[in-house]
Design an enzyme around this catalytic site. Sequence first.
Site, PDB file in Angstrom:
ATOM      1  NE  ARG A 103      -4.236  -1.679   0.312  1.00 21.50           N
ATOM      2  CZ  ARG A 103      -4.327  -2.701  -0.696  1.00 21.50           C
ATOM      3  NH1 ARG A 103      -3.311  -2.796  -1.434  1.00 21.50           N
ATOM      4  NH2 ARG A 103      -5.531  -3.395  -0.465  1.00 21.50           N
ATOM      5  CD  GLU A 122      -4.227   2.671  -4.539  1.00 21.89           C
ATOM      6  OE1 GLU A 122      -5.124   1.864  -4.827  1.00 21.89           O
ATOM      7  OE2 GLU A 122      -3.051   2.185  -4.824  1.00 21.89           O
ATOM      8  CG  HIS A 153      -3.647  -0.924  -7.053  1.00 17.77           C
ATOM      9  ND1 HIS A 153      -3.818  -0.220  -5.634  1.00 17.77           N
ATOM     10  CD2 HIS A 153      -3.628  -2.252  -6.924  1.00 17.77           C
ATOM     11  CE1 HIS A 153      -3.759  -1.263  -4.907  1.00 17.77           C
ATOM     12  NE2 HIS A 153      -3.581  -2.549  -5.437  1.00 17.77           N
TER      13      HIS A 153
END
Lengths: 336, 336
Positions: free
Chosen positions: B241, B274, B293
């Site tokens: 993360r 995010e 991602h």
Amino acid sequence: MASSLKRHNLLVTTDLVRDISSFQRVAEVYRSNELDEGALANLLPQIDALLIFNWPEFLTEERLGGMKQLRFIQSILVGVNHIPFDKLGSRVIVCSNAGAYSLEVGEHAFGLLLSAAKRVVETNNSVRMGKTDFKEFRGVATDILVLRGKTLGVIGYGGIGAVVARLGKSFGMRVIALPRKRGRVEKGVELRWGTGALPGLLAEADAVVLAVPLTRSTEEMIGARELLMMKKSAILVNISRGDVVNQGALFEHLKLNPKFTYATDVWWFKEGRETLITEYPLTSLPNFIGTPHISGPTALSSGRPQKMAVLNTIRYLEGLRPENVVRRSEYLTGQS
Amino acid sequence: MASSLKRHNLLVTTDLVRDISSFQRVAEVYRSNELDEGALANLLPQIDALLIFNWPEFLTEERLGGMKQLRFIQSILVGVNHIPFDKLGSRVIVCSNAGAYSLEVGEHAFGLLLSAAKRVVETNNSVRMGKTDFKEFRGVATDILVLRGKTLGVIGYGGIGAVVARLGKSFGMRVIALPRKRGRVEKGVELRWGTGALPGLLAEADAVVLAVPLTRSTEEMIGARELLMMKKSAILVNISRGDVVNQGALFEHLKLNPKFTYATDVWWFKEGRETLITEYPLTSLPNFIGTPHISGPTALSSGRPQKMAVLNTIRYLEGLRPENVVRRSEYLTGQS
């Protein structure tokens, strides 16, 4: 000039080999960059062994014609397609430097393969250019190639091909390879020969790595017909020589098949030299990835290729049979 | 609403799970996107199990407060840092989806690592921008990291960390890993624990992969001090993360150390989500490589994470102990 006690006169034409002391027991050793034009011209007819990197510019066809004693050429490069075989006397042995770059070039092949498979270059550049909404990348996830369970085709199964095959297996890939010689057996790799081998490999593979030397029979071995045999979303990696692939056919194929990726470290020859300037505007295509022939130089910085070339030259100078002797009939000319 | 014969009421809040037939034997199953506002409001107090992907927007703090029957939340994402733990009753069990993405994310980590190690992004873009003289790239060859013989540090040794470690070994790397729990033994991997473990790993590694979940103790675990412990030319890969790394410290470090590379698939959270828009202009730096991602979604397209989440939910519904139960004390809040 040459001592009468030493049978050999060796000319080293590259600064990549710094320490020449290991030769001095068995040969008179000269460095071309320490000689002026006149001294070089006088020396060349007595030289019987050459240790080279690139083909030296001063070795013109005329001068080569006068080198009646020349018997041996050792290349520090693994590929010998830069050597003008058709201008060499029939008694000259040429040795490649096979195996010297396998580790670094094999790793680089996988770097190119994974960069393409994981869409690193393309998506990184999109984010950089301001594409900052995750939603815009939703389609990319399904274009990513998961290597496990997929098929890797390795064309050419020398030192580099073997490293590539081994890495492919460690990613859980099924590996098919086309070696140059029949009869070899390798655990966990499907080795294939014969006329149907190439079309079969191209049709089955999700990713193909070209690891053949550039010879008369491999020049442009990948053309429009072969590209059409491949999967629409395949990845073609080239770490051999640019001219193994037909540039015009590749350009058309990449334009028509946006999911197909060509990832290369090697470029086409023009006027006897590899160049980053392509005939077709390949670098403007998003599905073309090119690194500027940096895999080999990485190996050079380890010193291994130089050491291997020196050791093989000493084998010749000591009267032993050198390794990696090239079959000259496979090479028409160095000016491909 | 719920049949008296079935003990459970399950709400599925994502379209990623299409087939709900396997639940219907053991629970009444509802889909949030098939219910209007009123029906949803009436239903929520009876729901005891949730199957989610992102945290559903309709589950506000107030609504969550009214869900007195809620006992179980299954996440399809492997990370559960998006779940508002501090708003959940103490009897709610939360399950992550650990292992479901390991293969794809582990491969992606190696894609980022090799892209950085082999300077693929940087040199490809230079050629594209018109740098077409091989001489201009001479320095790059010595910057390339040959993986064989080098040291790989893996921080977090769950499913993804184990895949990364295995691939590292297959490239001939020495692998050091920091697992969350003591006592584990793994052939060919140096597992380390305790206070000196992280500084030691950071100092020794040529490449580091972050594979920890984002928890209270891993948030910003990599800051200015930790970055300074690393080699000047190290590669830091993040597939966990974004918030495991302090963004400001990273920006300063990349600016001051042009040979250091940060390669990531994960980005920082802002207002609970995010985002590809960073606080600092990271994407303008040549030694920052970022993919949007895409490693997780690749796994989703295989269907495996959905299947694993469904099976674990069925374990709960059948009265068996579900797997991947999260230690809630490790998570302060989902809004990190």
